[in-house]
Design a protein around this motif. Sequence first.
Motif, PDB file in Angstrom:
ATOM      1  N   LEU A 134       0.835  -1.214   0.000  1.00  0.00           N
ATOM      2  CA  LEU A 134       0.000   0.000   0.000  1.00  0.00           C
ATOM      3  C   LEU A 134       0.864   1.257   0.000  1.00  0.00           C
ATOM      4  O   LEU A 134       0.603   2.207  -0.741  1.00  0.00           O
ATOM      5  N   SER A 135       1.913   1.254   0.813  1.00  0.00           N
ATOM      6  CA  SER A 135       2.791   2.428   0.886  1.00  0.00           C
ATOM      7  C   SER A 135       3.424   2.689  -0.486  1.00  0.00           C
ATOM      8  O   SER A 135       3.485   3.820  -0.962  1.00  0.00           O
ATOM      9  N   SER A 136       3.855   1.600  -1.158  1.00  0.00           N
ATOM     10  CA  SER A 136       4.465   1.737  -2.491  1.00  0.00           C
ATOM     11  C   SER A 136       3.440   2.228  -3.518  1.00  0.00           C
ATOM     12  O   SER A 136       3.720   3.115  -4.317  1.00  0.00           O
ATOM     13  N   MET A 137       2.242   1.644  -3.469  1.00  0.00           N
ATOM     14  CA  MET A 137       1.231   1.989  -4.484  1.00  0.00           C
ATOM     15  C   MET A 137       0.730   3.414  -4.314  1.00  0.00           C
ATOM     16  O   MET A 137       0.500   4.118  -5.298  1.00  0.00           O
ATOM     17  N   VAL A 138       0.593   3.872  -3.074  1.00  0.00           N
ATOM     18  CA  VAL A 138       0.159   5.268  -2.873  1.00  0.00           C
ATOM     19  C   VAL A 138       1.241   6.209  -3.388  1.00  0.00           C
ATOM     20  O   VAL A 138       0.969   7.198  -4.057  1.00  0.00           O
ATOM     21  N   ASN A 139       2.494   5.861  -3.132  1.00  0.00           N
ATOM     22  CA  ASN A 139       3.589   6.691  -3.646  1.00  0.00           C
ATOM     23  C   ASN A 139       3.575   6.701  -5.174  1.00  0.00           C
ATOM     24  O   ASN A 139       3.813   7.726  -5.822  1.00  0.00           O
ATOM     25  N   TYR A 247       1.037  12.483  -2.059  1.00  0.00           N
ATOM     26  CA  TYR A 247       1.104  11.013  -2.112  1.00  0.00           C
ATOM     27  C   TYR A 247       2.349  10.505  -1.378  1.00  0.00           C
ATOM     28  O   TYR A 247       2.304   9.515  -0.651  1.00  0.00           O
ATOM     29  N   ALA A 248       3.465  11.188  -1.546  1.00  0.00           N
ATOM     30  CA  ALA A 248       4.719  10.758  -0.880  1.00  0.00           C
ATOM     31  C   ALA A 248       4.594  10.931   0.632  1.00  0.00           C
ATOM     32  O   ALA A 248       5.018  10.076   1.413  1.00  0.00           O
ATOM     33  N   ALA A 249       3.958  12.038   1.042  1.00  0.00           N
ATOM     34  CA  ALA A 249       3.803  12.278   2.486  1.00  0.00           C
ATOM     35  C   ALA A 249       2.896  11.209   3.099  1.00  0.00           C
ATOM     36  O   ALA A 249       3.175  10.676   4.179  1.00  0.00           O
ATOM     37  N   ILE A 250       1.829  10.859   2.406  1.00  0.00           N
ATOM     38  CA  ILE A 250       0.903   9.823   2.912  1.00  0.00           C
ATOM     39  C   ILE A 250       1.585   8.461   2.902  1.00  0.00           C
ATOM     40  O   ILE A 250       1.432   7.662   3.832  1.00  0.00           O
ATOM     41  N   SER A 251       2.388   8.206   1.890  1.00  0.00           N
ATOM     42  CA  SER A 251       3.131   6.944   1.817  1.00  0.00           C
ATOM     43  C   SER A 251       4.042   6.799   3.038  1.00  0.00           C
ATOM     44  O   SER A 251       4.156   5.723   3.632  1.00  0.00           O
TER      45      SER A 251
END
Length: 426
Positions: A134-139, A247-251
Amino acid sequence: MTEAATLTYQGKTYELPVIEGTEGEKGIDISRLRQTSGLITLDSGYANTGSCTSAITFMDGEKGILRYRGIPVEQLARHSSFRETAYLLVRGSLPTRKELNRFSVLLNDASLVHEDMKVFYQNFPKGSHPMGILSSMVNALRSFYPELQTMEEEIDITVTRLLSKVRTLAAMSYKMSRGHTVVYPRPDLSYCANFLNMMFDSPVKPYEIDEDLVEALNVFWILHADHEQNCSTSAVRMVGSGRVNLYAAISAGIAALWGPLHGGANQAVVEMLQDITASGKSMQHYIERAKDRQDPFRLMGFGHRVYKTYDPRAKIIKVMCDRVLDKLKISDPLLDMAKEMEEIALRDDYFIEHNLYPNVDFYSGIILRAIGIPTNMFTVMFAIGRLPGWIAQWKESMDDPQWKLCRPRQIYVGPAERDYTPVDQR
Ligand code: SDX
């Protein structure tokens, strides 16, 4: 008249302004401390340090109070939906009927993800943890939606896109990890029902939406939606302070939440209860282990940096466990074990003296098991719930003229200056 604290050091006295919050909590503003005194403060883990002022969430750890934009979480859990609570957190007030309808249309319009993203899933090793995916996909969303970089895009669209797609990304990782057909979002289903359908519908076995489970998921996500400056929210603010894209911050927030001391605790609680069952040892044996400072074992789902009383969210989830399991006519031995553990611990002097109570993660796994969520996706469920809070906190920091690049200081305790020595002389 602003209150002030005075600091006396080496015969000099420094006046430091004291600011007061809405609920009377007070903080010493040390933003000019080093400039005026040469001193910095030190607070490992920031237990005594506020990073910002915020108008989003209020918590009282001694009284067990939690409010989003002033509204008690108990009232939101009873009367609101997760979609509406997300709007409240991000926009600051409850939506009108017209605003809620527009929000729903935007959520629906943004619910698909680019078909090319399926290839990403196919290249994660089998057994990859859904939080890492999930972290990768959001990024990766940044690569598909570069408009945000120029901040020209209307923030509503960006925020709604992320709130909507996170469900699709999570459900896709579940389906593709099992080699099953990806189920697309449907325009006729609500936010929570759509997620459940994307997770569990199948071409050969249509998923029947159970309104009791939809309601349980709404409440679950409302309770997880924000929690002031916790570890993952602080990560989102810290990473966002460099003016990187949302997106990077949320990741980064997803990565921070993954840890077993933070959002990963909901998975750790169920694994702890299952280990206890498999060990054949008594609950008291594990309670004693948790009290032994020489033993690294801790009761997962117990204790909290802020709550020194029962986590108000845990209270609601505990009641919901009984209600949902009764309605589904299922029983879960882990729920009985959790209740037994709570009963023993809350009578024990060690837990009483340390103010250790169940937190949001202690019972949440029981609800997720009843819904059919696999254990390794429990923290993904936490992340989906926390997303509106992370976004609201990120937006508040971006809109705050006082918010600068986050760059804490330190006290250096390493070697004093010394010369380089050539390798043959070492
Ligand atoms: C979340 O911050 C948030 O708001 C987080 C969260 C959110 O919504 O964002 O609420 C979500 O992360 C909830 C917490 C989930 N984590 C766990 O359930 C993991 C188990 N809990 C502990 O690891 C611990 O309680 C923490 C990390 C949650 C908080 O610990 P602190 O504030 O850093 O306190 P500490 O570790 O210094 O403990 C103080 C004392 C110690 O004993 P002494 O050394 O002083 O004798 O309490 C003891 C600890 O050993 N202690 C525990 C314990 N938690 C603390 N002892 C046994 N079991 C535990 N769970």
